[in-house]
Design a protein around this motif. Sequence first.
Motif, PDB file in Angstrom:
ATOM      1  N   LEU A  57      10.666  -2.035   1.009  1.00  0.00           N
ATOM      2  CA  LEU A  57      10.218  -0.731   0.504  1.00  0.00           C
ATOM      3  C   LEU A  57       8.767  -0.801   0.038  1.00  0.00           C
ATOM      4  O   LEU A  57       7.958   0.082   0.351  1.00  0.00           O
ATOM      5  N   LEU A  58       8.432  -1.840  -0.723  1.00  0.00           N
ATOM      6  CA  LEU A  58       7.100  -1.954  -1.317  1.00  0.00           C
ATOM      7  C   LEU A  58       6.005  -2.130  -0.263  1.00  0.00           C
ATOM      8  O   LEU A  58       4.896  -1.622  -0.431  1.00  0.00           O
ATOM      9  N   LEU A  59       6.309  -2.842   0.803  1.00  0.00           N
ATOM     10  CA  LEU A  59       5.280  -3.111   1.814  1.00  0.00           C
ATOM     11  C   LEU A  59       5.126  -1.993   2.836  1.00  0.00           C
ATOM     12  O   LEU A  59       4.089  -1.911   3.494  1.00  0.00           O
ATOM     13  N   HIS A  60       6.153  -1.131   2.946  1.00  0.00           N
ATOM     14  CA  HIS A  60       6.109  -0.164   4.050  1.00  0.00           C
ATOM     15  C   HIS A  60       6.288   1.294   3.649  1.00  0.00           C
ATOM     16  O   HIS A  60       5.965   2.181   4.437  1.00  0.00           O
ATOM     17  N   GLU A  61       6.786   1.555   2.444  1.00  0.00           N
ATOM     18  CA  GLU A  61       7.017   2.940   2.032  1.00  0.00           C
ATOM     19  C   GLU A  61       5.917   3.411   1.088  1.00  0.00           C
ATOM     20  O   GLU A  61       5.550   2.710   0.150  1.00  0.00           O
ATOM     21  N   ARG A  62       5.413   4.612   1.323  1.00  0.00           N
ATOM     22  CA  ARG A  62       4.463   5.220   0.397  1.00  0.00           C
ATOM     23  C   ARG A  62       5.216   5.729  -0.821  1.00  0.00           C
ATOM     24  O   ARG A  62       6.306   6.308  -0.684  1.00  0.00           O
ATOM     25  N   MET A  63       4.673   5.507  -1.999  1.00  0.00           N
ATOM     26  CA  MET A  63       5.357   5.927  -3.230  1.00  0.00           C
ATOM     27  C   MET A  63       4.342   6.116  -4.339  1.00  0.00           C
ATOM     28  O   MET A  63       3.189   5.674  -4.225  1.00  0.00           O
ATOM     29  N   ASP A  64       4.771   6.731  -5.418  1.00  0.00           N
ATOM     30  CA  ASP A  64       3.923   6.898  -6.588  1.00  0.00           C
ATOM     31  C   ASP A  64       3.505   5.529  -7.118  1.00  0.00           C
ATOM     32  O   ASP A  64       4.281   4.562  -7.075  1.00  0.00           O
ATOM     33  N   LEU A  65       2.279   5.432  -7.611  1.00  0.00           N
ATOM     34  CA  LEU A  65       1.748   4.151  -8.075  1.00  0.00           C
ATOM     35  C   LEU A  65       2.606   3.541  -9.179  1.00  0.00           C
ATOM     36  O   LEU A  65       2.862   2.326  -9.181  1.00  0.00           O
ATOM     37  N   GLU A  66       3.058   4.351 -10.132  1.00  0.00           N
ATOM     38  CA  GLU A  66       3.862   3.802 -11.218  1.00  0.00           C
ATOM     39  C   GLU A  66       5.225   3.330 -10.702  1.00  0.00           C
ATOM     40  O   GLU A  66       5.768   2.326 -11.174  1.00  0.00           O
TER      41      GLU A  66
END
Length: 206
Positions: A57-66
């Motif tokens: 998830l962390l390497l490939h999904e865009r998400m809120d910075l927090e």
Amino acid sequence: MARGKFITFEGIDGAGKTTHLPWFREQLEAKVAGMGHAVVTTREPGGTSLGESLRELLLHERMDLETEALLMFAARREHLAQVIEPALARGDWVLSDRFTDATFAYQGGGRGLPRDKLEALERWVQGGFQPDLTVLFDLPPETASARRGAARSPDKFESETEAFFTRTRDEYLRRAEEAPHRFAVVDASDSIEHIRKVLGDIVDQL
């Protein structure tokens, strides 16, 4: 039994830390085997079944910075509880490809998350726990970019701009300056042969 030591490899993407880690492990194993210790190699984000799922998830999904920072520290808490702390308690040595310095560098320096938020998460998840040694592979972002260009398909961090990696590198160097007793900064622009000589000296000192 004496507690093992915790060693981390850090650096911006393309600095070469992953290239040198297997060689460093071999040298370290040769030193500690005679003392009855093993070397556990791991990575962040990852290191556990849950951590590896979060890594995707962390390497490939865009998400809120927090959200990104919280997931990094969630994976780290599990990593500490399931892998790092038990290994050190057994007297084994742990060698990790990235740890908390990466979160300060990438989410803090690169992405701009306020340092006080990261420090609060660090205290909550780790208490006062820090690596015994952090080997920082330092390389100008433009050189690292050229190296990454020949690598595999990039993840979302590897696809970032040169300005992002300049900020990330600056935060790594700030952390190293803040804790010189913990960091060994390696000039990653040197030849592989010279870098291995430097790493060999580090192993001997350990």
